[in-house]
Scaffold this active site. Sequence first.
Site, PDB file in Angstrom:
ATOM      1  N   HIS A  44      -4.577  -0.307  -4.207  1.00  0.00           N
ATOM      2  CA  HIS A  44      -5.665   0.418  -3.278  1.00  0.00           C
ATOM      3  C   HIS A  44      -5.580   1.607  -3.776  1.00  0.00           C
ATOM      4  O   HIS A  44      -4.709   2.602  -3.164  1.00  0.00           O
ATOM      5  CB  HIS A  44      -5.344   0.084  -1.803  1.00  0.00           C
ATOM      6  N   GLU A  90     -14.136  -8.495   0.853  1.00  0.00           N
ATOM      7  CA  GLU A  90     -14.471  -7.156   1.358  1.00  0.00           C
ATOM      8  C   GLU A  90     -15.334  -6.354   0.269  1.00  0.00           C
ATOM      9  O   GLU A  90     -14.911  -5.209  -0.099  1.00  0.00           O
ATOM     10  CB  GLU A  90     -13.594  -6.245   1.970  1.00  0.00           C
ATOM     11  N   CYS A 148      -8.749   0.596   9.684  1.00  0.00           N
ATOM     12  CA  CYS A 148      -9.258   1.705   8.589  1.00  0.00           C
ATOM     13  C   CYS A 148     -10.162   2.499   9.091  1.00  0.00           C
ATOM     14  O   CYS A 148     -10.246   3.750   8.875  1.00  0.00           O
ATOM     15  CB  CYS A 148      -9.302   1.006   7.480  1.00  0.00           C
ATOM     16  N   HIS A 189       0.731  -1.210   0.067  1.00  0.00           N
ATOM     17  CA  HIS A 189       0.066  -0.252  -0.185  1.00  0.00           C
ATOM     18  C   HIS A 189       0.747   1.437   0.093  1.00  0.00           C
ATOM     19  O   HIS A 189       0.419   2.108   0.846  1.00  0.00           O
ATOM     20  CB  HIS A 189      -0.929  -0.048   1.310  1.00  0.00           C
ATOM     21  N   HIS A 239     -13.251  -5.028  -4.500  1.00  0.00           N
ATOM     22  CA  HIS A 239     -13.053  -4.376  -3.014  1.00  0.00           C
ATOM     23  C   HIS A 239     -13.882  -3.344  -2.991  1.00  0.00           C
ATOM     24  O   HIS A 239     -13.631  -2.315  -3.725  1.00  0.00           O
ATOM     25  CB  HIS A 239     -11.705  -4.285  -2.753  1.00  0.00           C
TER      26      HIS A 239
END
Length: 712
Positions: free
Chosen positions: A254, A378, A474, A202, A326
């Site tokens: 992401h 997710e 998060c 990330h 996601h």
Amino acid sequence: MTRTIRYIPGRGPKFIWGPRFHAGIQKQKQMEDESHGQDFSRPLSLRSVQVTDDFWKKEMELVRTQMLPYQWDALNDRVEGAAPSYCMRNFKTAGKKNLERKEMGDAYQEPSYTFRGFEALPEDPEHLEDKFYGFVFQDSDFYKWIEAVGYSLTQHPDPELEKTADAAIDIVCAAQQEDGYLDTYYILNGRDKIFTNLKDHHELYCLGHLIEGAVAYYQATGKDKLLRAAMGYADYTAAHFGPEKGKCKGYPGHEIAEMALVRLYEATGNEKYLNLGRFFVDERGARPYYFDKEHPECVKNSPDGLRYAYNQAHIPVREQDEAVGHAVRAVYLYAGMTDMARITQDESLYHACEKLWDSMVERKMYITGGIGGTHIGEAFSFNYDLPNDTAYAETCAAIGLVFLARRMLEIKPVSQYADVMERALYNCVLSGMALDGRSFFYVNPLEVNPEACRMDERKAHVKPVRQKWFGCACCPPNLARMLSSISSYAYTETEDTLFVHLYMGSIIKKQVNGKELTITVSSKLPKSGQVGIEVSGESVPFTIALRIPDWCGEGDTGFSIKGVRDSECTRKDGYLYVTRCWQPKERLSLKFAMDVKIMEADPRVREDIGKVAVTRGPMVYCLEEADNGTDLHLLTLDCGKEAETEEFTVAGEQVIAVVMDGFRQQVQTSRKGLYHPLKTAVKEPVKLRFIPYYVWANRGENEMTVWVRQEK
Ligand code: FUB
Ligand code: ZN
């Protein structure tokens, strides 16, 4: 006297891509300077709005007085019984290594990369080593926290908090590398492998959050230390990625850097950042897939065209028309695409955003504004697959949906975007935290049986009570940054128009033709639908565009307004535009009907067929065991009977409860066996008490359901 306005369609701000459409950035910049604000509205700066609202001011104060101190403790691993964060520890360790490197010079041994897994936990928690701990994106938790601090300081100066924040920024900046690179996972595990796993690691996500936090803190305090750090990391990234020969053609696994880079461009005027963001948007999904180079194993395991759907990188973004993968990644990307469409006048990008929006809200969104139907990845599930008890509906995903909605409103003020934004905010977003601001939901189900959460692995992700913190944390700091900047979702403006998307008590300063006006909004939402608006200052013509919410219904009974003439009003896309030369002390009074509504889902949502949900205004309601007893699945609602509303207190929070007639089916224990010939069920009449969804799970562990069976 209350009267209903006659609406004249077709007025309101122009929405044109016009000659600016497809202009290059250089040209666009010049055009933007000339006409910025004419076509697109922008959020009001936080400084120009003082929130006075009973409901939202309370949430903001909760962030300031409870969440920010609590989360700072959590980031420093000082909350007893909570999952450790290691976030600030990682920054400190990286800073320490930096110092050693400086002192030792050539003798310093850089670590060569060692993979430490997503959640590197210490072998002996009592004796931590100088290593990286936690999830690879742990840095981002601080960045979200500092962003929230920045927003909070604009509304409420707090020297103590600012001092803590400044000291924290020193710790973070001490971890930055001389070349600008700043990601503690790779700094501590080995820089030799930076930017080699963009798909799963990330670094670019952390860059995005660093930018968001740094800009917010700079705009709040004028202090630019963190902003300079963010620019340093962005410069480093821009030197590495891009369309130019020899540069890496990768993009974030992401998303969030896309919208953050637009923000950095807007804050600094440096086009390098906009170009980098645009490169990331344009490159995503291009063939051959960049991620194939990083992950040859994926090539074997999944077919072209489906590969990387999880990261929304299966096809180029302009060709995407279904929300997939996601959910947080998806909405962050779409928000970035919308920003990019606005700023580069890119119509094809905007049309993709419109399609993706429709895909989400018409086929993949829960009634609470939650998105993400499956915990596997997710992610979004297939159309109309919205299970209630295994829902994911991550708090961050609902927050991302709010980001997107506001950006769609900037480009085109159509009330459906604000309707969804409001739905997500009052329901899924707020449900993400306890009423005391000190525990949180990551997953926001619409039906919970605590025993199932414990016994059934398929529901292990669903927690019946909020958690103090998470290894992957998060959501909690995301809530803090959202709530402390809530007014930027309520209002946007063009030069001569103030858009009111959410009704929120506020005092707003607005310049119109060089004259300063003060607009005072009062609102009783969500308890009742009364809203008042007053304008003071010099008399100058301008427009207030008032959203007419989808929940109030049409006509005299749904919505009324006092204090304007028909000739001053036009209606377009769900907004009432009131244009006039406002005289001091003139007051507009609006009333939105807040009847209890019994809602049903599209019959293609298999999970909800034969069931109904109760709503009132923007609030979705639920049944909780604390008010209705156990085994909520035995209850049915008599939809033919009148609903009553009453003041009710849930864990200290004053809410409006809805009371309706229903039945409780009796369990016939005398009948042996699981299955029997059909007989009329024995039912007992009961009163059902519904409470707003956001307050559930504040009275201990218990059952909850949003959808309830309809009595035949
Ligand atoms: O990957 C970073 C964040 O952690 C995501 O946005 C959340 O869904 C959680 O997986
Ligand atoms: Zn989250």
